[in-house]
Design a protein around this motif. Structure first.
Motif, PDB file in Angstrom:
ATOM      1  N   SER A 137       0.481  -1.287   0.098  1.00 15.54           N
ATOM      2  CA  SER A 137      -0.028   0.231  -0.006  1.00 15.54           C
ATOM      3  C   SER A 137       1.267   1.062   0.098  1.00 15.54           C
ATOM      4  O   SER A 137       1.902   1.196   0.248  1.00 15.54           O
ATOM      5  N   HIS A 156      -4.340 -10.209 -10.197  1.00 13.83           N
ATOM      6  CA  HIS A 156      -4.121  -9.473  -9.037  1.00 13.83           C
ATOM      7  C   HIS A 156      -5.722  -9.573  -8.501  1.00 13.83           C
ATOM      8  O   HIS A 156      -6.279 -10.022  -9.983  1.00 13.83           O
ATOM      9  N   GLU A 158      -6.821  -7.157  -5.662  1.00 12.30           N
ATOM     10  CA  GLU A 158      -7.560  -6.100  -4.352  1.00 12.30           C
ATOM     11  C   GLU A 158      -6.885  -4.975  -4.947  1.00 12.30           C
ATOM     12  O   GLU A 158      -5.902  -5.376  -5.554  1.00 12.30           O
ATOM     13  N   GLY A 159      -7.449  -4.262  -4.914  1.00 14.69           N
ATOM     14  CA  GLY A 159      -6.400  -2.852  -5.407  1.00 14.69           C
ATOM     15  C   GLY A 159      -6.148  -3.026  -6.742  1.00 14.69           C
ATOM     16  O   GLY A 159      -6.575  -3.495  -7.681  1.00 14.69           O
ATOM     17  N   GLU A 160      -4.931  -1.932  -6.984  1.00 14.33           N
ATOM     18  CA  GLU A 160      -4.637  -1.547  -8.118  1.00 14.33           C
ATOM     19  C   GLU A 160      -3.197  -1.544  -7.910  1.00 14.33           C
ATOM     20  O   GLU A 160      -2.795  -0.930  -6.453  1.00 14.33           O
ATOM     21  N   LYS A 161      -2.562  -2.233  -8.713  1.00  9.62           N
ATOM     22  CA  LYS A 161      -0.582  -1.742  -8.774  1.00  9.62           C
ATOM     23  C   LYS A 161      -0.259  -1.581 -10.146  1.00  9.62           C
ATOM     24  O   LYS A 161      -0.617  -2.145 -10.956  1.00  9.62           O
ATOM     25  N   LYS A 201      -5.334  -4.494 -12.323  1.00  9.80           N
ATOM     26  CA  LYS A 201      -6.862  -4.416 -11.401  1.00  9.80           C
ATOM     27  C   LYS A 201      -6.819  -5.704 -11.090  1.00  9.80           C
ATOM     28  O   LYS A 201      -6.179  -6.425 -11.505  1.00  9.80           O
ATOM     29  N   ALA A 218       2.137  -0.182  -5.352  1.00  9.85           N
ATOM     30  CA  ALA A 218       0.940   0.043  -4.805  1.00  9.85           C
ATOM     31  C   ALA A 218       0.502   0.804  -5.093  1.00  9.85           C
ATOM     32  O   ALA A 218       0.903   2.456  -5.042  1.00  9.85           O
ATOM     33  N   CYS A 223      -3.403  -3.153  -1.560  1.00  9.59           N
ATOM     34  CA  CYS A 223      -3.617  -4.032  -2.871  1.00  9.59           C
ATOM     35  C   CYS A 223      -3.156  -5.644  -2.617  1.00  9.59           C
ATOM     36  O   CYS A 223      -2.321  -5.778  -1.732  1.00  9.59           O
TER      37      CYS A 223
END
Length: 395
Positions: A137, A156, A158-161, A201, A218, A223
Motif C-alpha cells: 500500500s 491481481h 484487490e486494489g490497484e498496482k 486491477k 501499489a 492491494c
C-alpha cells in the motif's frame, strides 16, 4: 468451482498463450473484477493471517522501502507454538500501517481454491507451481528492480498496482547463488528500456517469462496479488539423473589419472562417450518422459470418512486425448498431438487400458476387475495414476 486453464487465461485463451507467449514475451490480460474473487480477497487474507501459529520467518516476510525487515522486529514467542517464534500480529500491523509490503510464502495449498488453481496450472504448463501473496500500500516500493528465476503469473485480486516492466531479460536464470546474488547496479544496467507500465486491477493477470526485469508499486489504498511461480525440467535435471544412473558404472567410480594430461584427456573422452551412450538408450528417454510427466508438487487431499474404507473411493478419469500404445512388447502412453510416449510397465498395462476406457471407477471396481493383483500393486497403481494426473478422487 475450480477454473480451467482457458478461464484463467481468458479472454486470451490457453492455446494462444502457449503458442505466442509462454517463454517468449510478457503479456497483460485484463479479466474483470470478479474473475479471481473466489481465489483471494481481503476476507480470505484475514482468515489466513488468523492462523497465526503457521507464520514464521520463512513463510511471512516484511519489506519496507526496498529492504527486508529483520524477522526479530515482527516475530514473538507464542505460547501456542511451545515458544517457537511466530509472527506477532500487533507488530506486523504496525509495519503494515507504515506501508511495508507483507509477503506470505507458499500459500498455494492453504485453501481448496488456491490448490485447485495451482493444480490446473501445473497440468497445463508441465511445471511445478508455487504461490506467494503480496499485500502492499501507500505507493511504497517493496522490491528493487529485479528478475525472477522462474516464470511469473501475477494474479491481481484487490486494489490497484503499477508494474513497470522492462525490455531487459536475463537468459534462463535459475535458483542458484550465481543468479540470486547479482549486484543491484548490474540489474540497473541490464534492465534496459521500459517495455510497458502495466496498471493491474482485480481480475488481471500479468505473465513475465523468467529473467524479465520488473518491479511493482501499489496505490495508496492497498492491494493484493499472488505471484504464481512456475519452474520446468531443465538440462541440469538430466545431469542429476545421470549422476544416479552412473553410480553403478565402474568407469565413473574410477580415480581420475594423475600427472599425465594425455591420460586424463583420454579418460574424460571415454567418460563423455559413456554418458552419451546412456542418454541414447530408450530407457533414458522413457525415464525423462516419466520425470516430465510427474514434475509437479504433491497436492494430496484427505477424504474422511471414505478414507477409512478405500474400497468406497471413486475416481474420475482425465484420459481425454491419451492412449496406450504397444510396440514390440513395450507399452507407453501418448498424448494426442505428440509422438513421445511415457513408458508403462507391462505388468500394469492392462490396468491402464481398463482405466482409460471409462469416465470413472471405484476402488472396489478396480479390485474386482483385477483379482490376481495384490493390494500393494493396486495401491501403487492408484498413486502413480494420480501423480500423472490421469485420475483424481471425486470430491
Amino acid at each position: 468451482m475450480s477454473m480451467g486453464f482457458d478461464q484463467i487465461l481468458a479472454p486470451l485463451g490457453g492455446e494462444t498463450f502457449l503458442r505466442d507467449y509462454l517463454g517468449q514475451r510478457p503479456v497483460h490480460i485484463e479479466g474483470g473484477a470478479e474473475k479471481f474473487r473466489e481465489l483471494m480477497s481481503w476476507s480470505v487474507l484475514n482468515r489466513l493471517l488468523g492462523m497465526s501459529t503457521i507464520w514464521d520467518a520463512e513463510r511471512l516476510v516484511m519489506v519496507l522501502d526496498k529492504e527486508e525487515v529483520p524477522p526479530a522486529a515482527y516475530l514473538g514467542r507464542d505460547p501456542a507454538t511451545s515458544g517457537r517464534p511466530a509472527a506477532d500480529p500487533s507488530r506486523v500491523k504496525q509495519y503494515i500501517k507504515q506501508g511495508a509490503t507483507l509477503v506470505l510464502n507458499d500459500i498455494d495449498q492453504l485453501t481448496p481454491e488456491l490448490s485447485a488453481f495451482a493444480r490446473t496450472m501445473e497440468t497445463a504448463l508441465g511445471g511445478k507451481v508455487q504461490g506467494n501473496l503480496y499485500q502492499s500500500s501507500k505507493r511504497r516500493q517493496g522490491f528493487k528492480v529485479h528478475y525472477d528465476t522462474h516464470d511469473v503469473f501475477a494474479v491481481h485480486c484487490e486494489g490497484e498496482k503499477v508494474w513497470p516492466v522492462f525490455q531487459g531479460r536475463a537468459e534462463d536464470p535459475i535458483a542458484h547463488p550465481i543468479f540470486k546474488n547479482v549486484p543491484q547496479e548490474a540489474h540497473e544496467k541490464a534492465k534496459g528500456e521500459l517495455w510497458k507500465e502495466v496498471r493491474m486491477k482485480p481480475g488481471d493477470l500479468l505473465y513475465l517469462p523468467r529473467g524479465q526485469y520488473h518491479y511493482a508499486l501499489a496505490d495508496d489504498g492497498g492491494c493484493i496479488h499472488i505471484a504464481f511461480g512456475v519452474t520446468y525440467p531443465i538440462g541440469i535435471d538430466v545431469m542429476s539423473y545421470l549422476f544416479e544412473r552412473m553410480i553403478t558404472d565402474p568407469l565413473c567410480r574410477r580415480n581420475l589419472p594423475r600427472g599425465d594430461a594425455g591420460a586424463l584427456a583420454a579418460h574424460l573422452g571415454t567418460l563423455g562417450e559413456r554418458l552419451g551412450e546412456v542418454l541414447a538408450e530408450p530407457r533414458a528417454l522413457a525415464d525423462m518422459q516419466a520425470f516430465q510427466a510427474g514434475y509437479r508438487y504433491q497436492r494430496g487431499s484427505y477424504d474422511f470418512p471414505e478414507l477409512l474404507d478405500p474400497a468406497s473411493l471413486r475416481y474420475t478419469v482425465n484420459g481425454k486425448g491419451v492412449r496406450l500404445i504397444e510396440q514390440q512388447g513395450r507399452f507407453g502412453l501418448v498424448k494426442e498431438g505428440s509422438r513421445q510416449a511415457v513408458g508403462v510397465p507391462g505388468e500394469v498395462s492392462g490396468m491402464v487400458a481398463w482405466v482409460l476406457k471409462r469416465p470413472g471407477f471405484s476402488r472396489a471396481e478396480l479390485d474386482e476387475a483385477f483379482p490376481a493383483a495384490d493390494k500393494a500393486t493396486l495401491d501403487k497403481f492408484i498413486v502413480d495414476m494420480e501423480r500423472m494426473l490421469l485420475i483424481a478422487v471425486v470430491a
